[in-house]
Design a protein around this motif. Structure first.
Motif, PDB file in Angstrom:
ATOM      1  N   LEU A   1      37.591  61.099  30.304  1.00  0.00           N
ATOM      2  CA  LEU A   1      38.706  60.290  29.835  1.00  0.00           C
ATOM      3  C   LEU A   1      38.402  59.625  28.501  1.00  0.00           C
ATOM      4  O   LEU A   1      37.251  59.320  28.189  1.00  0.00           O
ATOM      5  CB  LEU A   1      39.039  59.210  30.873  1.00  0.00           C
ATOM      6  N   SER A   2      39.460  59.362  27.727  1.00  0.00           N
ATOM      7  CA  SER A   2      39.305  58.598  26.491  1.00  0.00           C
ATOM      8  C   SER A   2      39.142  57.122  26.852  1.00  0.00           C
ATOM      9  O   SER A   2      39.294  56.724  28.015  1.00  0.00           O
ATOM     10  CB  SER A   2      40.530  58.795  25.598  1.00  0.00           C
ATOM     11  N   ASP A   3      38.848  56.311  25.859  1.00  0.00           N
ATOM     12  CA  ASP A   3      38.659  54.876  26.107  1.00  0.00           C
ATOM     13  C   ASP A   3      39.932  54.231  26.645  1.00  0.00           C
ATOM     14  O   ASP A   3      39.881  53.405  27.562  1.00  0.00           O
ATOM     15  CB  ASP A   3      38.218  54.174  24.830  1.00  0.00           C
ATOM     16  N   ASP A   4      41.077  54.594  26.069  1.00  0.00           N
ATOM     17  CA  ASP A   4      42.352  54.029  26.538  1.00  0.00           C
ATOM     18  C   ASP A   4      42.655  54.462  27.967  1.00  0.00           C
ATOM     19  O   ASP A   4      43.105  53.657  28.789  1.00  0.00           O
ATOM     20  CB  ASP A   4      43.492  54.471  25.616  1.00  0.00           C
ATOM     21  N   ALA A   5      42.411  55.728  28.274  1.00  0.00           N
ATOM     22  CA  ALA A   5      42.674  56.233  29.615  1.00  0.00           C
ATOM     23  C   ALA A   5      41.716  55.610  30.628  1.00  0.00           C
ATOM     24  O   ALA A   5      42.097  55.340  31.772  1.00  0.00           O
ATOM     25  CB  ALA A   5      42.565  57.745  29.638  1.00  0.00           C
ATOM     26  N   ARG A   6      40.467  55.363  30.206  1.00  0.00           N
ATOM     27  CA  ARG A   6      39.492  54.727  31.096  1.00  0.00           C
ATOM     28  C   ARG A   6      39.912  53.299  31.428  1.00  0.00           C
ATOM     29  O   ARG A   6      39.811  52.856  32.578  1.00  0.00           O
ATOM     30  CB  ARG A   6      38.114  54.750  30.427  1.00  0.00           C
ATOM     31  N   ALA A   7      40.416  52.573  30.435  1.00  0.00           N
ATOM     32  CA  ALA A   7      40.906  51.210  30.675  1.00  0.00           C
ATOM     33  C   ALA A   7      42.121  51.237  31.579  1.00  0.00           C
ATOM     34  O   ALA A   7      42.270  50.377  32.470  1.00  0.00           O
ATOM     35  CB  ALA A   7      41.240  50.540  29.346  1.00  0.00           C
ATOM     36  N   LEU A   8      42.983  52.218  31.389  1.00  0.00           N
ATOM     37  CA  LEU A   8      44.164  52.363  32.232  1.00  0.00           C
ATOM     38  C   LEU A   8      43.768  52.663  33.675  1.00  0.00           C
ATOM     39  O   LEU A   8      44.349  52.126  34.617  1.00  0.00           O
ATOM     40  CB  LEU A   8      45.039  53.485  31.670  1.00  0.00           C
ATOM     41  N   LYS A   9      42.741  53.500  33.842  1.00  0.00           N
ATOM     42  CA  LYS A   9      42.255  53.823  35.184  1.00  0.00           C
ATOM     43  C   LYS A   9      41.716  52.574  35.880  1.00  0.00           C
ATOM     44  O   LYS A   9      41.988  52.349  37.068  1.00  0.00           O
ATOM     45  CB  LYS A   9      41.160  54.884  35.100  1.00  0.00           C
ATOM     46  N   ARG A  10      40.970  51.741  35.134  1.00  0.00           N
ATOM     47  CA  ARG A  10      40.445  50.496  35.732  1.00  0.00           C
ATOM     48  C   ARG A  10      41.581  49.592  36.190  1.00  0.00           C
ATOM     49  O   ARG A  10      41.516  48.991  37.267  1.00  0.00           O
ATOM     50  CB  ARG A  10      39.559  49.773  34.725  1.00  0.00           C
ATOM     51  N   GLU A  11      42.637  49.490  35.365  1.00  0.00           N
ATOM     52  CA  GLU A  11      43.791  48.671  35.743  1.00  0.00           C
ATOM     53  C   GLU A  11      44.444  49.187  37.019  1.00  0.00           C
ATOM     54  O   GLU A  11      44.789  48.410  37.914  1.00  0.00           O
ATOM     55  CB  GLU A  11      44.839  48.667  34.626  1.00  0.00           C
ATOM     56  N   ILE A  12      44.610  50.509  37.091  1.00  0.00           N
ATOM     57  CA  ILE A  12      45.288  51.107  38.249  1.00  0.00           C
ATOM     58  C   ILE A  12      44.454  50.937  39.513  1.00  0.00           C
ATOM     59  O   ILE A  12      44.987  50.547  40.571  1.00  0.00           O
ATOM     60  CB  ILE A  12      45.580  52.596  37.980  1.00  0.00           C
ATOM     61  N   VAL A  13      43.148  51.173  39.423  1.00  0.00           N
ATOM     62  CA  VAL A  13      42.269  51.030  40.592  1.00  0.00           C
ATOM     63  C   VAL A  13      42.264  49.586  41.061  1.00  0.00           C
ATOM     64  O   VAL A  13      42.327  49.291  42.261  1.00  0.00           O
ATOM     65  CB  VAL A  13      40.844  51.531  40.272  1.00  0.00           C
ATOM     66  N   LYS A  14      42.234  48.644  40.126  1.00  0.00           N
ATOM     67  CA  LYS A  14      42.252  47.222  40.468  1.00  0.00           C
ATOM     68  C   LYS A  14      43.563  46.842  41.153  1.00  0.00           C
ATOM     69  O   LYS A  14      43.572  46.126  42.164  1.00  0.00           O
ATOM     70  CB  LYS A  14      42.055  46.400  39.195  1.00  0.00           C
ATOM     71  N   LYS A  15      44.673  47.347  40.620  1.00  0.00           N
ATOM     72  CA  LYS A  15      45.984  47.035  41.188  1.00  0.00           C
ATOM     73  C   LYS A  15      46.133  47.643  42.584  1.00  0.00           C
ATOM     74  O   LYS A  15      46.662  46.998  43.501  1.00  0.00           O
ATOM     75  CB  LYS A  15      47.065  47.591  40.256  1.00  0.00           C
ATOM     76  N   LEU A  16      45.646  48.878  42.765  1.00  0.00           N
ATOM     77  CA  LEU A  16      45.728  49.521  44.086  1.00  0.00           C
ATOM     78  C   LEU A  16      44.826  48.829  45.105  1.00  0.00           C
ATOM     79  O   LEU A  16      45.180  48.728  46.285  1.00  0.00           O
ATOM     80  CB  LEU A  16      45.356  50.995  43.980  1.00  0.00           C
ATOM     81  N   ALA A  17      43.687  48.298  44.649  1.00  0.00           N
ATOM     82  CA  ALA A  17      42.775  47.601  45.560  1.00  0.00           C
ATOM     83  C   ALA A  17      43.393  46.284  46.031  1.00  0.00           C
ATOM     84  O   ALA A  17      43.246  45.910  47.201  1.00  0.00           O
ATOM     85  CB  ALA A  17      41.437  47.350  44.883  1.00  0.00           C
ATOM     86  N   THR A  18      44.070  45.563  45.145  1.00  0.00           N
ATOM     87  CA  THR A  18      44.699  44.307  45.550  1.00  0.00           C
ATOM     88  C   THR A  18      45.939  44.556  46.408  1.00  0.00           C
ATOM     89  O   THR A  18      46.269  43.745  47.253  1.00  0.00           O
ATOM     90  CB  THR A  18      45.103  43.472  44.319  1.00  0.00           C
ATOM     91  N   ALA A  19      46.592  45.693  46.208  1.00  0.00           N
ATOM     92  CA  ALA A  19      47.789  46.002  46.986  1.00  0.00           C
ATOM     93  C   ALA A  19      47.433  46.356  48.428  1.00  0.00           C
ATOM     94  O   ALA A  19      48.174  46.039  49.353  1.00  0.00           O
ATOM     95  CB  ALA A  19      48.559  47.142  46.348  1.00  0.00           C
TER      96      ALA A  19
END
Length: 97
Positions: A77-95
């Motif tokens: 992944l690119s840097d932007d996509a990696r940051a996006l992945k972290r956001e998504i994983v964090k959001k799914l974990a809290t959900a």
């Protein structure tokens, strides 16, 4: 802007064009990159990415951007996509918690 897919890491390849007389000419084979806006269900927003056509099919096959990024390797992944992945994983974990 580099000629590299932000999701799969596919980039420029080099090789030879070989004529009928077997003369070799160096050439560059460029990936089929398209600018797309993909919707993230977890983040409830759209994201603009520059991805290859093959990666776009893979995103649809895995059930959208969220499903693709969760299963993707960080090294591709690119840097932007990696940051996006972290956001998504964090959001799914809290959900789910």
């Amino acid at each position: 802007m580099s000629r590299r897919c932000e999701l799969t890491g596919k980039g420029v390849q080099t090789g030879n064009l070989v004529s009928h007389s077997n003369r070799k000419t160096r050439t560059r084979f460029l990936p089929n990159l398209v600018n797309v806006t993909l919707a993230s269900d977890a983040l409830a927003r759209s994201v603009r990415l520059r991805v290859s056509a093959a990666a776009l099919r893979s995103v649809e096959h895995r059930g959208g951007l969220d499903g693709f990024l969760v299963k993707a390797r960080d090294t591709e992944l690119s840097d932007d996509a990696r940051a996006l992945k972290r956001e998504i994983v964090k959001k799914l974990a809290t959900a789910t918690a």
